[in-house]
Structures are given as C-alpha cells and as structure tokens.
Design an enzyme around this catalytic site. Structure first.
Site, mmCIF file in Angstrom:
data_model
loop_
_atom_site.group_PDB
_atom_site.id
_atom_site.type_symbol
_atom_site.label_atom_id
_atom_site.label_comp_id
_atom_site.label_asym_id
_atom_site.label_seq_id
_atom_site.Cartn_x
_atom_site.Cartn_y
_atom_site.Cartn_z
ATOM 1 C CG ASP A 132 10.693 97.789 11.695
ATOM 2 O OD1 ASP A 132 9.638 97.604 12.309
ATOM 3 O OD2 ASP A 132 10.817 98.675 10.816
ATOM 4 C CB ILE A 134 12.480 98.929 3.450
ATOM 5 C CG1 ILE A 134 13.373 99.818 4.337
ATOM 6 C CG2 ILE A 134 12.063 99.692 2.184
ATOM 7 C CD1 ILE A 134 14.648 100.262 3.706
ATOM 8 C CG ASP A 135 5.572 96.766 2.993
ATOM 9 O OD1 ASP A 135 4.830 96.167 3.781
ATOM 10 O OD2 ASP A 135 5.452 96.711 1.753
ATOM 11 C CG ASP A 191 2.987 97.819 15.430
ATOM 12 O OD1 ASP A 191 3.809 98.137 14.564
ATOM 13 O OD2 ASP A 191 1.896 98.405 15.582
HETATM 14 O O1 PRP Z 1 8.257 100.990 3.849
HETATM 15 P P1 PRP Z 1 6.927 101.359 4.515
HETATM 16 O O2 PRP Z 1 5.740 100.859 3.747
HETATM 17 O O3 PRP Z 1 6.840 102.808 4.864
HETATM 18 O O4 PRP Z 1 6.818 100.513 5.890
HETATM 19 C C1 PRP Z 1 7.890 100.407 6.763
HETATM 20 C C2 PRP Z 1 7.661 101.219 8.029
HETATM 21 O O5 PRP Z 1 6.339 100.970 8.593
HETATM 22 C C3 PRP Z 1 6.432 100.489 9.926
HETATM 23 O O6 PRP Z 1 6.366 101.547 10.869
HETATM 24 P P2 PRP Z 1 4.915 101.987 11.492
HETATM 25 O O7 PRP Z 1 4.346 103.071 10.655
HETATM 26 O O8 PRP Z 1 4.089 100.742 11.691
HETATM 27 O O9 PRP Z 1 5.325 102.581 12.912
HETATM 28 P P3 PRP Z 1 6.042 101.717 14.076
HETATM 29 O O10 PRP Z 1 7.516 101.575 13.650
HETATM 30 O O11 PRP Z 1 5.874 102.539 15.298
HETATM 31 O O12 PRP Z 1 5.349 100.384 14.128
HETATM 32 C C4 PRP Z 1 7.815 99.873 9.991
HETATM 33 O O13 PRP Z 1 8.311 99.867 11.319
HETATM 34 C C5 PRP Z 1 8.644 100.784 9.114
HETATM 35 O O14 PRP Z 1 9.056 101.914 9.846
HETATM 36 O O1 PPO Z 2 5.025 93.332 7.441
HETATM 37 C C1 PPO Z 2 4.982 94.379 8.278
HETATM 38 N N1 PPO Z 2 4.799 94.185 9.610
HETATM 39 C C2 PPO Z 2 4.758 95.219 10.470
HETATM 40 N N2 PPO Z 2 4.901 96.503 10.069
HETATM 41 C C3 PPO Z 2 5.090 96.713 8.746
HETATM 42 C C4 PPO Z 2 5.138 95.687 7.815
HETATM 43 N N3 PPO Z 2 5.323 96.206 6.579
HETATM 44 N N4 PPO Z 2 5.408 97.536 6.673
HETATM 45 C C5 PPO Z 2 5.249 97.974 8.000
HETATM 46 MG MG MG Z 3 3.942 99.422 13.105
HETATM 47 MG MG MG Z 4 8.382 101.870 11.849
#
Ligand code: PRP
Ligand code: PPO
Ligand code: MG
Ligand code: MG
Length: 205
Positions: A132, A134-135, A191
């Site tokens: 979803d 990439i942060d 979420d």
């Molecule tokens: O690039 P990053 O800083 O690693 O962030 C991106 C990831 O973080 C969130 O997952 P989360 O850990 O919230 O689990 P979820 O997908 O179950 O919500 C999101 O869905 C990505 O998978």
């Molecule tokens: O903006 C965001 N919203 C939901 N989850 C994540 C986000 N960034 N990294 C993980």
């Molecule tokens: Mg999450």
């Molecule tokens: Mg995730």
C-alpha cells in the site's frame, strides 16, 4: 516510474464534501485522495503492469494487512486488460505475507514477519510485490531480503503510495500510484492502530 505527485501545499478536500463515518470525523483533517481517483489511477497501473508482463506468468505477493485492497483492485483491473485480448492472458498466483512495524503513526523500526515459511514456491517465478505505501522503506527492505533468499526469476514492486519524507531509504518501486507529502494517511486499508477501514485516502490529524 511515472506517478501522480501531490505537492506539499496540496490541500486535499474538506470532509464535509464526502461521506465520512461520523465517529472518525474528529481524528481526520481532510480527504486527501477520493476513492474514484484511486481507482482510476489503479486502472492505469494495471495496464502498465500487463504491458510489461507480456505473456510471462507471475506470482503476486500481497503485503498484509495494508496491501489487501490495492491487491484486489489491481489484479481485477489486470484481468480486465487481458479480457480484451484473451490470447495475451497469463496465469498468475496470489500469496500473502504479513509484515508489521507501525505503532500509532510511526515505524517502530522492528519489522515483524509472519508467513515467510510458505514462500519457497517463488523460486524461478516473476514476483510482483503489491504494497500500500512505502514510507521509511524499512518494510520493503526486509521483504526484498527475504525474497532474494527464495531465488525468484525477477522481483517487481508496485506500491500505491510513496511518501516524500526525509526518513525514506530512497527505495523506488517499479510501479507507483501517488507520491504524497509527509503526512499520516488512513483509509483504503491503511490503518492507524487497526482503525479507519474506508474507501478513500484521508489525512489523519
Ligand atoms: O516504509 P515503512 O516505513 O516501513 O512503512 C510502510 C509499511 O508500514 C505499514 O504497515 P504496518 O506496519 O502498519 O502493518 P499493516 O500493513 O498491517 O498496517 C504499511 O502498510 C507498509 O507495509
Ligand atoms: O501514512 C501512513 N498511513 C498508514 N500506514 C503507514 C503510513 N506510513 N507508513 C505506514
Ligand atoms: Mg498499519
Ligand atoms: Mg503494511
């Protein structure tokens, strides 16, 4: 890769113009990307993926939980592309891996992995990772290291969102829906502590 870039001063839309669940209103600032725009962008991403895959079968790998809506819509639209030229249609498999690292609105830096032992079938496959957002890039870094061990034929990454943030590792997916400002977004399976299931992409306070 081509992407729709939302500038830092992009304001999004007032909540009052859309149907936002009342119990979520106080925690939300705006509607950043309405669901219709998300769907139209995914339609084009599907055409780009289908064009690149050609006749090569592929294995889609959904990163749970946030990737599940993007996976469903992207694969449906890829199938539609093939429906018009049935001779080009290719078989694809779908599998899931669970990666969890966020608490509230930040990465804990500790990416927990569930479901990795079932990935051995990816050997010699063209893998399409569906994510979803990439942060910081920490999640994708961990996933790509895991995937390399399975000796795939190729790995491509499709992410609906990429966040423009100083804490980014700079990893560039092969397919990107939207590049967004450094704000925490929810909705469309993204979420905040497991809350905010809804169709459009909203800015969290
Ligand atoms: O690039 P990053 O800083 O690693 O962030 C991106 C990831 O973080 C969130 O997952 P989360 O850990 O919230 O689990 P979820 O997908 O179950 O919500 C999101 O869905 C990505 O998978
Ligand atoms: O903006 C965001 N919203 C939901 N989850 C994540 C986000 N960034 N990294 C993980
Ligand atoms: Mg999450
Ligand atoms: Mg995730």
């Amino acid at each position: 890769s081509a992407k729709v870039e939302l500038s830092d001063d992009y304001k999004g839309y007032e909540l009052e113009y859309f149907c936002v669940p009342r119990h979520y209103e106080d925690s939300l600032e705006c509607v950043l990307i309405p669901s219709g725009l998300i769907q139209d962008r995914i339609e084009r991403l599907a055409r780009d993926v289908a064009a690149d895959l050609g006749r090569e079968p592929f294995a889609a790998l959904c990163v749970l939980k946030g990737g599940y809506k993007f996976l469903a819509d992207l694969l449906e639209k890829i199938k539609q592309c093939y429906r018009f030229s049935s001779e080009n249609s290719v078989p694809f498999s779908v599998d899931f891996i669970r990666l969890q690292s966020y608490k509230d609105d930040h990465s804990t830096g500790d990416v927990k992995v569930l479901g990795v032992d079932g990935l051995s079938f990816l050997q010699n496959k063209n893998v399409l990772v569906v994510e979803d957002i990439i942060d910081t890039g920490k999640t994708m870094k961990v996933l790509l290291e895991i995937l390399e061990k399975q000796k795939p034929k190729s790995v491509k990454v499709a992410s609906l969102f990429v966040k423009r943030t100083s804490s980014s590792s700079g990893l560039r997916p092969d397919y990107v829906g939207f590049e967004i400002p450094d704000r925490f977004i929810v909705g469309y399976a993204l979420d905040y502590n497991e809350y905010f299931p809804c169709e459009s992409c909203l800015c969290h306070q």
